[in-house]
Design an enzyme around this catalytic site. Structure first.
Site, PDB file in Angstrom:
ATOM      1  N   ASP A 116      30.166  31.725  34.944  1.00 33.59           N
ATOM      2  CA  ASP A 116      31.405  32.465  35.173  1.00 33.59           C
ATOM      3  C   ASP A 116      32.593  31.523  34.983  1.00 33.59           C
ATOM      4  O   ASP A 116      32.638  30.437  35.570  1.00 33.59           O
ATOM      5  CB  ASP A 116      31.415  33.050  36.584  1.00 33.59           C
ATOM      6  CG  ASP A 116      32.478  34.121  36.746  1.00 33.59           C
ATOM      7  OD1 ASP A 116      32.896  34.711  35.739  1.00 33.59           O
ATOM      8  OD2 ASP A 116      32.889  34.372  37.890  1.00 33.59           O
ATOM      9  N   HIS A 123      45.640  34.909  37.379  1.00 33.25           N
ATOM     10  CA  HIS A 123      44.695  34.928  38.498  1.00 33.25           C
ATOM     11  C   HIS A 123      44.578  33.547  39.142  1.00 33.25           C
ATOM     12  O   HIS A 123      44.640  33.426  40.371  1.00 33.25           O
ATOM     13  CB  HIS A 123      43.313  35.386  38.017  1.00 33.25           C
ATOM     14  CG  HIS A 123      42.243  35.269  39.050  1.00 33.25           C
ATOM     15  ND1 HIS A 123      42.202  36.045  40.177  1.00 33.25           N
ATOM     16  CD2 HIS A 123      41.165  34.424  39.135  1.00 33.25           C
ATOM     17  CE1 HIS A 123      41.149  35.709  40.915  1.00 33.25           C
ATOM     18  NE2 HIS A 123      40.504  34.737  40.300  1.00 33.25           N
ATOM     19  N   GLU A 187      35.792  41.102  41.607  1.00 37.64           N
ATOM     20  CA  GLU A 187      36.454  40.428  40.500  1.00 37.64           C
ATOM     21  C   GLU A 187      36.130  41.212  39.233  1.00 37.64           C
ATOM     22  O   GLU A 187      34.971  41.283  38.818  1.00 37.64           O
ATOM     23  CB  GLU A 187      36.012  38.972  40.374  1.00 37.64           C
ATOM     24  CG  GLU A 187      36.547  38.114  41.514  1.00 37.64           C
ATOM     25  CD  GLU A 187      36.334  36.626  41.324  1.00 37.64           C
ATOM     26  OE1 GLU A 187      37.024  35.854  42.009  1.00 37.64           O
ATOM     27  OE2 GLU A 187      35.489  36.242  40.486  1.00 37.64           O
ATOM     28  N   GLU A 189      35.870  41.649  35.511  1.00 31.64           N
ATOM     29  CA  GLU A 189      35.692  40.671  34.447  1.00 31.64           C
ATOM     30  C   GLU A 189      35.054  41.315  33.218  1.00 31.64           C
ATOM     31  O   GLU A 189      34.598  42.460  33.254  1.00 31.64           O
ATOM     32  CB  GLU A 189      34.807  39.513  34.925  1.00 31.64           C
ATOM     33  CG  GLU A 189      35.284  38.857  36.206  1.00 31.64           C
ATOM     34  CD  GLU A 189      34.532  37.580  36.540  1.00 31.64           C
ATOM     35  OE1 GLU A 189      33.882  37.016  35.632  1.00 31.64           O
ATOM     36  OE2 GLU A 189      34.593  37.155  37.703  1.00 31.64           O
ATOM     37  N   ASP A 221      32.127  40.605  39.594  1.00 29.25           N
ATOM     38  CA  ASP A 221      31.593  39.429  40.290  1.00 29.25           C
ATOM     39  C   ASP A 221      32.009  39.513  41.755  1.00 29.25           C
ATOM     40  O   ASP A 221      33.012  38.943  42.166  1.00 29.25           O
ATOM     41  CB  ASP A 221      32.134  38.151  39.638  1.00 29.25           C
ATOM     42  CG  ASP A 221      31.440  36.900  40.151  1.00 29.25           C
ATOM     43  OD1 ASP A 221      30.240  36.978  40.446  1.00 29.25           O
ATOM     44  OD2 ASP A 221      32.106  35.857  40.256  1.00 29.25           O
ATOM     45  N   ARG A 225      35.376  36.302  50.231  1.00 31.38           N
ATOM     46  CA  ARG A 225      36.480  35.343  50.251  1.00 31.38           C
ATOM     47  C   ARG A 225      36.467  34.437  51.476  1.00 31.38           C
ATOM     48  O   ARG A 225      36.904  33.281  51.396  1.00 31.38           O
ATOM     49  CB  ARG A 225      37.813  36.097  50.186  1.00 31.38           C
ATOM     50  CG  ARG A 225      38.002  36.922  48.940  1.00 31.38           C
ATOM     51  CD  ARG A 225      37.920  36.073  47.687  1.00 31.38           C
ATOM     52  NE  ARG A 225      38.169  36.893  46.485  1.00 31.38           N
ATOM     53  CZ  ARG A 225      38.004  36.486  45.251  1.00 31.38           C
ATOM     54  NH1 ARG A 225      37.557  35.259  45.023  1.00 31.38           N
ATOM     55  NH2 ARG A 225      38.248  37.273  44.233  1.00 31.38           N
ATOM     56  N   GLN A 228      33.925  31.875  50.727  1.00 31.71           N
ATOM     57  CA  GLN A 228      34.426  31.044  49.634  1.00 31.71           C
ATOM     58  C   GLN A 228      35.449  30.016  50.132  1.00 31.71           C
ATOM     59  O   GLN A 228      35.418  28.851  49.734  1.00 31.71           O
ATOM     60  CB  GLN A 228      35.061  31.929  48.560  1.00 31.71           C
ATOM     61  CG  GLN A 228      35.568  31.171  47.345  1.00 31.71           C
ATOM     62  CD  GLN A 228      36.183  32.100  46.312  1.00 31.71           C
ATOM     63  OE1 GLN A 228      36.224  33.318  46.481  1.00 31.71           O
ATOM     64  NE2 GLN A 228      36.672  31.537  45.226  1.00 31.71           N
ATOM     65  N   LYS A 241      29.406  33.887  46.034  1.00 30.06           N
ATOM     66  CA  LYS A 241      29.291  34.599  44.766  1.00 30.06           C
ATOM     67  C   LYS A 241      27.862  34.992  44.415  1.00 30.06           C
ATOM     68  O   LYS A 241      27.651  35.939  43.650  1.00 30.06           O
ATOM     69  CB  LYS A 241      29.815  33.701  43.633  1.00 30.06           C
ATOM     70  CG  LYS A 241      31.243  33.234  43.806  1.00 30.06           C
ATOM     71  CD  LYS A 241      32.213  34.273  43.304  1.00 30.06           C
ATOM     72  CE  LYS A 241      33.615  33.699  43.181  1.00 30.06           C
ATOM     73  NZ  LYS A 241      34.521  34.652  42.533  1.00 30.06           N
ATOM     74  N   THR A 245      26.069  40.224  41.306  1.00 28.11           N
ATOM     75  CA  THR A 245      27.020  40.388  40.211  1.00 28.11           C
ATOM     76  C   THR A 245      26.590  41.620  39.434  1.00 28.11           C
ATOM     77  O   THR A 245      25.461  41.677  38.931  1.00 28.11           O
ATOM     78  CB  THR A 245      27.032  39.159  39.279  1.00 28.11           C
ATOM     79  OG1 THR A 245      27.388  37.996  40.024  1.00 28.11           O
ATOM     80  CG2 THR A 245      28.014  39.348  38.132  1.00 28.11           C
ATOM     81  N   GLU A 346      44.233  39.301  45.390  1.00 28.20           N
ATOM     82  CA  GLU A 346      45.583  39.282  44.821  1.00 28.20           C
ATOM     83  C   GLU A 346      46.333  40.579  45.111  1.00 28.20           C
ATOM     84  O   GLU A 346      47.534  40.554  45.425  1.00 28.20           O
ATOM     85  CB  GLU A 346      45.502  39.083  43.311  1.00 28.20           C
ATOM     86  CG  GLU A 346      44.838  37.798  42.870  1.00 28.20           C
ATOM     87  CD  GLU A 346      44.486  37.858  41.399  1.00 28.20           C
ATOM     88  OE1 GLU A 346      45.366  37.514  40.583  1.00 28.20           O
ATOM     89  OE2 GLU A 346      43.349  38.254  41.067  1.00 28.20           O
TER      90      GLU A 346
END
Length: 403
Positions: A116, A123, A187, A189, A221, A225, A228, A241, A245, A346
């Site tokens: 990834d 971002h 996420e 992607e 993904d 948080r 993380q 993560k 996925t 975000e």
């Protein structure tokens, strides 16, 4: 124009023809290609001699076909286009068409390695401001190389697979605690599926991208948080993560995206020679993120700072090989506006600003029972649209059964 009823003029006409793997009435897995709201059974088509691929289309996964390489991919695509547009073939082909509503779509390829990347400047800057408010948003290396990490190929799952809320360590004022994530995120992607492998020790140059990459899938993904933020220094994401996925069930061939290449953002400072892709092009893919029935974001892929050919070149420049079925993803797709961000981190600015959904509820991060759906389109030939399918997932509580 295709003779398949209802398919002409749709995002899944004969200009697209994405590949997938399906089950019908509990039968074994078979390869198919989408046309409109139908699926052509390629196992049956090759068995009948309508299309030839050395038996690769009779396999239960796309991997044998992916390994054949571009000349065979092109030959099969040309033949499928002929079968689905020439009325002379209708009588032979129509019995092999199945309604999508009658099949179960499964993971279309056996995933090898999963990498990834982190290729959106918007971002990366947003995450830097949220996670490191007292430091520069971008770290000094970010504009010199495509940042990435190795994920877990074994937890890549097809759209619709339940996503179990992960547990792990997170920081509190009184020290680390263990438990279910309380800041579960997405996420949005785009992923690239490798067909032809490379040799270990032999980097893949930027101009050989299309020789190795077969096509594109959508990727979510999923990201914890809170886990993380506690674990990502100094080595980056791990348990935050690796739990799941999700990918879309359709692999859209690169050939279907021939009209979607556009100039990519200027790179300043200039990149090192092995990353110079001339012309410097990205893909004009338009993503849409739906949260419990409310469209909350429309991320634009065309603005990604690092391009797919640069990602593959960097992935292999140290001599690392790629294998058939390897997947590398773009990283979160975000644009300059809040309504173009590809993560809820975000969108809610770290959970400080709740999002109002159409059902009257408000959200910062994902709650159990929430469903996120990501779709995407691209411009096609003669003004038509190319559909990239859907990747969808619903959050289940920690400890819930997988199905």
């Amino acid at each position: 124009m295709t003779w398949v009823p209802g398919a002409a003029g749709t995002p899944y006409g004969a200009h697209n023809l994405p590949y997938g793997v399906f089950r019908h009435d509990g039968d074994q897995r078979r390869i198919g290609v989408r046309i409109g709201d139908s699926l052509l059974d390629l196992d049956g088509a090759e068995a009948a001699g309508l299309v030839l691929a050395g038996g690769a289309l009779r396999a239960p996964t796309l991997n044998p076909f992916l390994a054949l390489g571009r000349p065979q991919w092109n030959a099969v695509r040309t033949r499928l286009t002929e079968l689905l547009t020439d009325q002379a073939h209708r009588a032979a082909v129509e019995p092999l068409l199945l309604p999508l509503a009658d099949v179960e779509l499964v993971l279309p390829f056996e995933v090898g390695d999963y990498v990834d990347f982190y290729s959106s400047e918007e971002h990366a800057s947003n995450v830097g401001r949220i996670f490191r408010p007292d430091e520069a948003p971008l770290l000094p290396n970010w504009k010199h190389l495509p940042i990435g990490y190795h994920g877990r190929g074994g937890t890549v799952v097809v759209s619709g697979t339940p996503v179990i809320r992960p547990s792990g360590q997170r920081a509190t004022p009184d020290g680390p605690v263990f438990g279910p994530s309380t800041r579960l995120d997405i996420e949005a992607e785009v992923g690239f599926v490798v067909g032809v492998p490379s040799e270990q020790g032999a980097p893949v140059p930027v101009d050989r991208f299309a020789d190795h990459v077969f096509g594109v899938v959508l990727v979510n993904d999923w990201s914890a948080r809170d886990l993380q933020a506690w674990e990502y220094r100094p080595l980056g994401p791990f348990l935050a993560k690796s739990f799941a996925t999700s990918v879309s069930p359709w692999v859209v061939p690169l050939d279907a995206l021939a009209d979607a290449w556009v100039p990519a953002p200027e790179q300043d400072p200039p990149v090192l020679p092995y990353l110079r892709d001339i012309p410097h092009l990205g893909l004009d893919l338009r993503l849409e993120v739906d949260w419990n029935g409310t469209v909350v974001s429309r991320p634009p892929f065309a603005g990604m700072y690092w391009t797919p050919p640069q990602q593959l070149a960097h992935l292999t420049v140290n001599g690392a090989s790629v294998r058939t079925g390897d997947l590398f993803a773009s990283g979160t797709v975000s644009g300059p506006a809040r309504a173009q961000t590809g993560s809820f981190l975000e969108l809610t600015w770290g959970g400080a600003e709740a999002v109002a959904l159409d059902d009257g509820t408000k959200r910062t991060f994902l709650e159990d029972g929430d469903t996120v759906t990501i779709t995407a389109t691209a411009p096609g030939p003669d003004g038509v649209t190319v559909g990239l399918g859907t990747v969808r997932g619903t959050i289940f509580p920690t400890g819930a059964p997988h199905r």
